[in-house]
Motif scaffolding. Structure first.
Motif, mmCIF file in Angstrom:
data_model
loop_
_atom_site.group_PDB
_atom_site.id
_atom_site.type_symbol
_atom_site.label_atom_id
_atom_site.label_comp_id
_atom_site.label_asym_id
_atom_site.label_seq_id
_atom_site.Cartn_x
_atom_site.Cartn_y
_atom_site.Cartn_z
ATOM 1 N N PHE A 175 0.833 -1.205 0.000
ATOM 2 C CA PHE A 175 0.000 0.000 0.000
ATOM 3 C C PHE A 175 0.866 1.252 0.000
ATOM 4 C CE2 PHE A 175 -2.205 3.371 2.409
ATOM 5 C CZ PHE A 175 -3.281 3.575 1.555
ATOM 6 N N LEU A 176 0.479 2.204 -0.863
ATOM 7 C CA LEU A 176 1.177 3.482 -0.934
ATOM 8 C C LEU A 176 0.162 4.552 -1.306
ATOM 9 C CD1 LEU A 176 3.787 5.193 -0.936
ATOM 10 C CD2 LEU A 176 4.045 4.622 -3.360
ATOM 11 N N ALA A 177 -0.008 5.521 -0.444
ATOM 12 C CA ALA A 177 -0.942 6.614 -0.702
ATOM 13 C C ALA A 177 -0.640 7.750 0.248
ATOM 14 C CB ALA A 177 -2.390 6.146 -0.535
ATOM 15 N N ALA A 178 -1.325 8.884 0.019
ATOM 16 C CA ALA A 178 -1.167 10.039 0.903
ATOM 17 C C ALA A 178 -2.313 10.138 1.892
ATOM 18 C CB ALA A 178 -1.074 11.316 0.069
ATOM 19 N N TYR A 179 -3.120 9.112 1.970
ATOM 20 C CA TYR A 179 -4.175 9.002 2.970
ATOM 21 C C TYR A 179 -4.321 7.536 3.334
ATOM 22 C CZ TYR A 179 -6.722 8.440 -1.478
ATOM 23 O OH TYR A 179 -7.109 8.066 -2.738
ATOM 24 N N PRO A 180 -5.056 7.214 4.384
ATOM 25 C CA PRO A 180 -5.149 5.822 4.839
ATOM 26 C C PRO A 180 -5.916 4.926 3.856
ATOM 27 C CG PRO A 180 -5.784 7.358 6.575
ATOM 28 C CD PRO A 180 -5.716 8.149 5.314
ATOM 29 N N GLU A 181 -5.877 3.633 4.131
ATOM 30 C CA GLU A 181 -6.618 2.669 3.319
ATOM 31 C C GLU A 181 -8.126 2.821 3.468
ATOM 32 O OE1 GLU A 181 -5.067 -1.498 2.984
ATOM 33 O OE2 GLU A 181 -3.647 -0.796 4.501
ATOM 34 N N THR A 182 -8.551 3.669 4.392
ATOM 35 C CA THR A 182 -9.979 3.757 4.704
ATOM 36 C C THR A 182 -10.823 4.174 3.508
ATOM 37 O OG1 THR A 182 -9.470 5.962 5.590
ATOM 38 C CG2 THR A 182 -9.706 4.162 7.162
ATOM 39 N N GLN A 183 -10.314 5.049 2.635
ATOM 40 C CA GLN A 183 -11.110 5.438 1.467
ATOM 41 C C GLN A 183 -11.395 4.222 0.586
ATOM 42 O OE1 GLN A 183 -11.340 8.935 -0.842
ATOM 43 N NE2 GLN A 183 -9.643 9.926 0.235
ATOM 44 N N PHE A 184 -10.408 3.372 0.415
ATOM 45 C CA PHE A 184 -10.599 2.171 -0.405
ATOM 46 C C PHE A 184 -11.602 1.229 0.264
ATOM 47 C CE2 PHE A 184 -6.425 3.860 -1.376
ATOM 48 C CZ PHE A 184 -6.352 3.768 -2.754
ATOM 49 N N ILE A 185 -11.498 1.119 1.573
ATOM 50 C CA ILE A 185 -12.394 0.226 2.319
ATOM 51 C C ILE A 185 -13.838 0.728 2.247
ATOM 52 C CG2 ILE A 185 -12.935 -0.666 4.614
ATOM 53 C CD1 ILE A 185 -9.860 -0.455 5.195
ATOM 54 N N GLN A 186 -14.029 2.021 2.473
ATOM 55 C CA GLN A 186 -15.377 2.574 2.460
ATOM 56 C C GLN A 186 -16.031 2.456 1.089
ATOM 57 O OE1 GLN A 186 -15.915 6.477 4.503
ATOM 58 N NE2 GLN A 186 -13.803 6.203 5.175
ATOM 59 N N LEU A 187 -15.252 2.592 0.030
ATOM 60 C CA LEU A 187 -15.804 2.497 -1.322
ATOM 61 C C LEU A 187 -16.528 1.177 -1.538
ATOM 62 C CD1 LEU A 187 -16.108 3.541 -4.236
ATOM 63 C CD2 LEU A 187 -13.829 2.589 -4.717
ATOM 64 N N GLU A 188 -16.039 0.130 -0.922
ATOM 65 C CA GLU A 188 -16.594 -1.205 -1.176
ATOM 66 C C GLU A 188 -18.026 -1.369 -0.669
ATOM 67 O OE1 GLU A 188 -13.619 -3.707 0.547
ATOM 68 O OE2 GLU A 188 -12.069 -2.985 -0.848
ATOM 69 N N SER A 189 -18.458 -0.502 0.220
ATOM 70 C CA SER A 189 -19.824 -0.603 0.746
ATOM 71 C C SER A 189 -20.714 0.545 0.298
ATOM 72 C CB SER A 189 -19.804 -0.668 2.280
ATOM 73 O OG SER A 189 -19.198 0.496 2.823
ATOM 74 N N MET A 190 -20.175 1.475 -0.474
ATOM 75 C CA MET A 190 -20.957 2.630 -0.891
ATOM 76 C C MET A 190 -21.970 2.251 -1.968
ATOM 77 S SD MET A 190 -18.121 5.707 -1.037
ATOM 78 C CE MET A 190 -19.352 6.985 -1.351
ATOM 79 N N THR A 191 -23.148 2.841 -1.867
ATOM 80 C CA THR A 191 -24.185 2.628 -2.888
ATOM 81 C C THR A 191 -24.507 3.915 -3.633
ATOM 82 O OG1 THR A 191 -25.911 2.981 -1.234
ATOM 83 C CG2 THR A 191 -25.219 0.703 -1.646
ATOM 84 N N SER A 192 -23.986 5.028 -3.149
ATOM 85 C CA SER A 192 -24.141 6.304 -3.845
ATOM 86 C C SER A 192 -22.878 7.119 -3.617
ATOM 87 C CB SER A 192 -25.368 7.068 -3.335
ATOM 88 O OG SER A 192 -25.242 7.358 -1.961
ATOM 89 N N SER A 193 -22.659 8.055 -4.509
ATOM 90 C CA SER A 193 -21.409 8.805 -4.460
ATOM 91 C C SER A 193 -21.450 9.905 -3.408
ATOM 92 C CB SER A 193 -21.124 9.424 -5.829
ATOM 93 O OG SER A 193 -19.913 10.139 -5.823
ATOM 94 N N ASP A 194 -20.331 10.090 -2.728
ATOM 95 C CA ASP A 194 -20.163 11.189 -1.788
ATOM 96 C C ASP A 194 -18.670 11.479 -1.711
ATOM 97 O OD1 ASP A 194 -19.952 13.015 0.243
ATOM 98 O OD2 ASP A 194 -20.927 11.794 1.769
ATOM 99 N N TYR A 195 -18.218 12.450 -2.522
ATOM 100 C CA TYR A 195 -16.779 12.653 -2.606
ATOM 101 C C TYR A 195 -16.198 13.332 -1.378
ATOM 102 C CZ TYR A 195 -16.711 17.643 -4.123
ATOM 103 O OH TYR A 195 -16.803 19.011 -4.205
ATOM 104 N N THR A 196 -17.057 13.831 -0.480
ATOM 105 C CA THR A 196 -16.524 14.347 0.782
ATOM 106 C C THR A 196 -16.096 13.207 1.698
ATOM 107 O OG1 THR A 196 -18.682 14.439 1.879
ATOM 108 C CG2 THR A 196 -18.005 16.369 0.607
ATOM 109 N N ARG A 197 -16.591 12.002 1.426
ATOM 110 C CA ARG A 197 -16.160 10.810 2.168
ATOM 111 C C ARG A 197 -15.119 10.028 1.389
ATOM 112 N NH1 ARG A 197 -20.564 7.113 2.405
ATOM 113 N NH2 ARG A 197 -19.113 5.799 3.576
ATOM 114 N N VAL A 198 -15.430 9.752 0.132
ATOM 115 C CA VAL A 198 -14.548 8.949 -0.710
ATOM 116 C C VAL A 198 -14.476 9.607 -2.082
ATOM 117 C CG1 VAL A 198 -14.202 6.719 -1.825
ATOM 118 C CG2 VAL A 198 -15.134 6.814 0.500
#
Length: 898
Positions: A348-371
């Motif tokens: 893993f390499l990023a400028a933020y935690p893995e949490t954005q990737f994790i949250q994307l997997e359960s999202m059903t609608s877009s919210d770019y303030t979260r992901v």
């Protein structure tokens, strides 16, 4: 190495050198930025995320900072773009400064990845009395204190030295509690910007608290203390009591046994982590006196009458490791942790935690303030690393890239297909840019089967299947989210031979060009597509997102590698010479790339070269575009039997396999042609010269002064086959003609071209300017006689007192890309017939139909065309007989430019 299925292949950037001229000048402006910008600013967000020292570097801001759009959820993308720019700059110029900057960035990213794979480590800085612990903003780190810390005490004193570096409301100095119902906290700032202490067993509504009367200064040490005894609580700031509450009904003991005791972290997940430094932190099981609080201002607690806290005492003097010793005698060792857990997973390499990737997997609608498009950001970083590896052969860059591929595969390969399809179908949050192309390129480097399998996990089947079936579903889609998908599909076709990928990409291109294309080559309005054929109806201040042009160029050239359809390079020339060149301001700036985001096509629009808050996607792709202008000037056939000259641009090609050089000398587009001089040895091949679709005024070729037989056809390639040798000279003449292009949905709304150059009016008016062009049209059909050249300014003209200039000039003048075509009277050769120019229901005027027959070899041929057209219009009742005779007579009497 080009894929074996490519029948035509590109040359590497270091095989084509730009010569003096427009492209070299524009590139040099961007190279100033590449040389001058402090890369530590780009690395700041990576180092902060890993808990490493940022060396005082300030994040770039905008999309690359926590205060930017959507909380900086796209940070890290710009570093990838910058790496690509540096890599292309090094390949194109050979300047060592670019290689050195690449090496320093790769070194830093290697350290970042290693740090993310471990538990957080203390970051020692100079404290109020000795050493302190820094909490870098963006590190998501906090200090976890043991559960028995308060020991059931009802009276306490909490004391801390803090040095905040950012004015974050609700950032906690400490928060002891179970959840958002039962807790006590001390915040450096409340919503009013002043310190606050509160305790509650009834959530926020039940808080009993104290508020300070002034904000804590940034980047300076401040002392905060709270005493509680009985019903009285007092808040001290720098030894002064600033608030007292004598009606407290809650004390620490009333909270019971608490689950968490945190320094720097809040129980409210939306609150920021404290950014700054902690020095001595003490907890006493009694309320210290005002005098004892005062004594704490000048020395450590151990040297004051109060002594060290008897419940907890931390000096934060550690310089290694991730724990902090308790000097109270209770042995309550504290531990440095990350809010998102960790360590991160391998690769893993990023400028933020893995949490954005994790949250994307359960999202059903877009919210770019979260992901906000985490795989898009991953693509930019991956692409930058691959380009760095290609340019400098730094194995560390490939290792980082390969690790990212491994990490993504481990994450995505275990997800159900339905989850993947849902993710990739989400607007913005699920956007993944050109990651498929990059992963296929990664697979070519590593040979790992998992990497090719990873590329296929990004298939968005509903889009691929629709385009493969030639069903246009683009209306309402985000343009730049989808264009790079198709370049990736072409690369998947290269690797898998799955025909639907190629078919989908070809059909998609035809859905955009020309049906959703503006004259400058751009596409999209407010980043989205509308229905096919709607051009005038979509013009706004937010048309033509610059990223779209960048990605359409990549798609067009990649399609050409599979099928040498001249339309792809016609489009390439259009978008490159106009939108891409025009998106770069003609101004040097080490701090900013100065590239547009949108290019508004509304009348009088002024381009914004410092868009939004900065470090946007379009500035990133703009940096790339300006350092790869030479990438499509020449192509070669896979078997070496042909050399394609796609663009007439000053440059030198070194064709190592054939032992030859080709030097192209031209001032195009100011010059209407080019000279190609061969050097080196000798070789037999076909020289394929592109005949632009606009080259209707002729296309002449000579070799060593002798005319080449043949009839070049606009929108094709003209081949000259022979054994070429050093000293051979090919001269290409491509006369420009002035022409208009009509908006597909409004033929009266037009844009002006002179050869490949879009000419735009410069005027402050904010409504479409009316212009007529037929009055002085030449027999050839060329409309140029309507314009007057401006002396000393190539490609500048005036029309009715209004100046027209090339779109590619990166100025801040108000421009009119489109104008309202107005031909109210029938006029030939400047002679006015006095007859109104009639118009059919479809918008075609009498003059349109007459001049559609151009070129005319003689005046007689034009008169014959006028006669037949007039007779037809009279017969259809569209023109009166008398007016028809007047029109014909005027055409006969007029004098024309040939």
């Amino acid at each position: 190495m080009a894929p074996p299925v490519w029948t035509v292949q590109p040359f590497a950037l270091d095989e084509v050198t730009l010569g003096a001229g427009l492209f070299a000048d524009k590139r040099e402006l961007m190279l100033d930025h590449a040389r001058g910008y402090d890369v530590n600013r780009l690395l700041q967000v990576f180092r902060a995320n890993a808990g490493l020292s940022t060396g005082g570097a300030v994040a770039p801001g905008g999309w690359e900072g926590l205060d930017g759009e959507a909380n900086g959820n796209l940070r890290g993308h710009y570093t990838g773009h910058f790496l690509t720019m540096l890599s292309q700059a090094y390949a194109g110029t050979g300047e060592q400064v670019f290689a050195d900057r690449i090496a320093s960035m790769v070194s830093a990213l290697t350290e970042v990845r290693a740090a993310l794979r471990t538990d957080p480590r203390t970051l020692a800085v100079t404290g109020r009395f000795g050493t302190a612990q820094e909490n870098v903003r963006g590190s998501y780190q906090y200090v976890d204190l043991p559960g028995a810390l308060l020991g059931g005490a009802s009276a306490v004193t909490l004391s801390a030295w803090v040095k905040p570096t950012h004015a974050d409301d609700w950032a906690r100095v400490l928060d002891f509690g179970n959840d958002t119902t039962t807790y006590l906290y001390l915040a450096a700032r409340n919503a009013s910007g002043v310190p606050r202490f509160a305790v509650t067993t009834g959530a926020a509504a039940g808080e009993q608290g104290l508020d300070g009367n002034a904000a804590l200064p940034l980047d300076r040490w401040s002392h905060l203390a709270v005493t509680i005894s009985g019903t009285t609580a007092t808040l001290y700031v720098n030894g002064t009591a600033v608030a007292t509450n004598t009606a407290m009904s809650l004390d620490p003991a009333a909270l019971g046994t608490l689950a968490h005791h945190w320094l720097g972290r809040s129980h409210y997940s939306g609150d920021p982590v404290f950014a700054g430094a902690f020095d001595e932190f003490n907890v006493w099981s009694r309320a210290l006196t005002a005098a004892e609080i005062t004594a704490l201002q000048s020395t450590r607690a151990s040297g004051t009458p109060a002594g060290r806290g008897d419940l907890a005492s931390y000096d934060f003097s550690e310089t290694t490791g991730g724990t902090f010793a308790d000097a109270s005698g209770r042995g309550l060792t504290a531990t440095l942790r990350r809010t998102w857990g960790g360590p991160s997973h391998p690769g893993f390499l990023a400028a933020y935690p893995e949490t954005q990737f994790i949250q994307l997997e359960s999202m059903t609608s877009s919210d770019y303030t979260r992901v906000w498009a985490p795989y898009y950001t991953a693509h930019k970083i991956l692409r930058g690393l691959l380009d760095a590896y290609a340019a400098t052969d730094d194995a560390r860059a490939l290792d980082l890239a390969s690790g990212m591929g491994d990490w993504m595969y481990s994450r995505l390969s275990v997800l159900p297909e339905a989850t993947l399809q849902r993710m990739w179908g989400l607007f913005s949050s699920g956007e993944f840019g050109g990651i498929v192309e990059a992963i296929v390129d990664l697979h070519a480097c590593t040979g790992k089967a998992e990497h090719l399998a990873l590329a296929r996990l990004f298939d968005l089947d509903k889009l691929i299947d629709a385009c493969a079936a030639n069903t246009d579903t683009l209306d309402g889609l985000h343009a730049n989210q989808h264009i790079p998908i198709f370049t990736g599909l072409l690369r998947l076709y290269d690797a898998t031979d799955e025909a639907r990928y190629l078919t989908a990409a070809k059909n998609f291109w035809d859905m955009v060009v020309p049906a959703r294309m503006y004259g400058i080559g751009g596409t999209s309005t407010l980043e989205f597509w509308k229905a096919a054929g709607v051009i005038a109806g979509t013009i706004s201040d937010t048309t033509a997102e610059t990223c779209c042009a960048y990605n359409m160029l990549k798609l067009s050239r990649t399609l050409f590698f599979h099928e040498q359809a001249p339309k792809y390079m016609d489009y390439y020339e259009r978008a490159l010479y106009n939108q891409v060149l025009g998106s770069k301001q003609d101004r040097a700036d080490a701090e900013k790339p100065r590239v547009t985001y949108f290019i508004g096509l509304t009348p009088g629009h002024v381009r914004d070269y410092t868009p939004k808050q900065g470090t946007t996607c379009c500035e990133g792709t703009g940096m790339e575009s300006a350092t790869r202008y030479q990438d499509s000037v020449y192509f070669k056939s896979a078997d070496g039997s042909a050399l394609y000259v796609n663009l007439y641009s000053a440059s030198q090609l070194t064709w190592t396999e054939r032992g030859m050089t080709v030097t192209q000398t031209t001032d195009c587009p100011s010059e209407q042609g080019s000279t190609l001089t061969f050097g080196g040895g000798s070789a037999t091949f076909g020289l394929k010269l592109r005949v632009p679709s606009w080259a209707t005024a002729g296309f002449q070729v000579t070799v060593n002064g002798d005319a080449v037989d043949g009839t070049p056809v606009p929108g094709s390639y003209f081949t000259v086959s022979r054994t070429w040798k050093a000293g051979d000279v090919v001269q290409v003449s491509v006369p420009f003609r002035l022409r208009t292009e009509k908006a597909l949905d409004d033929p009266t709304l037009q844009t002006l071209f002179y050869g490949p150059v879009n000419l735009v009016a410069r005027d402050l008016a904010t409504s479409y300017l009316p212009f007529g062009l037929y009055a002085d049209a030449a027999l050839s059909g060329d409309l140029l006689p309507a314009l007057t050249p401006v002396s000393g300014k190539p490609l500048h003209f005036t029309l009715n007192g209004t100046e027209f200039a090339p779109f590619h000039e990166g100025t801040e003048d108000p421009t009119h890309v489109y104008f309202r075509r107005s031909e109210p009277k029938v006029v030939f050769g400047g002679l006015d017939s006095g007859v109104a120019n009639p118009v059919k229901p479809d918008g075609t005027s009498l003059l349109d139909e007459i001049w559609a027959g151009a070129p005319f070899v003689t005046k007689s041929a034009l008169v014959t065309r006028v006669r037949s057209t007039v007779d037809s219009w009279v017969a259809d009742g569209l023109l009166g007989e008398a007016d028809g005779r007047t029109v014909l007579s005027t055409a006969q009497q007029a004098t024309y430019v040939s």
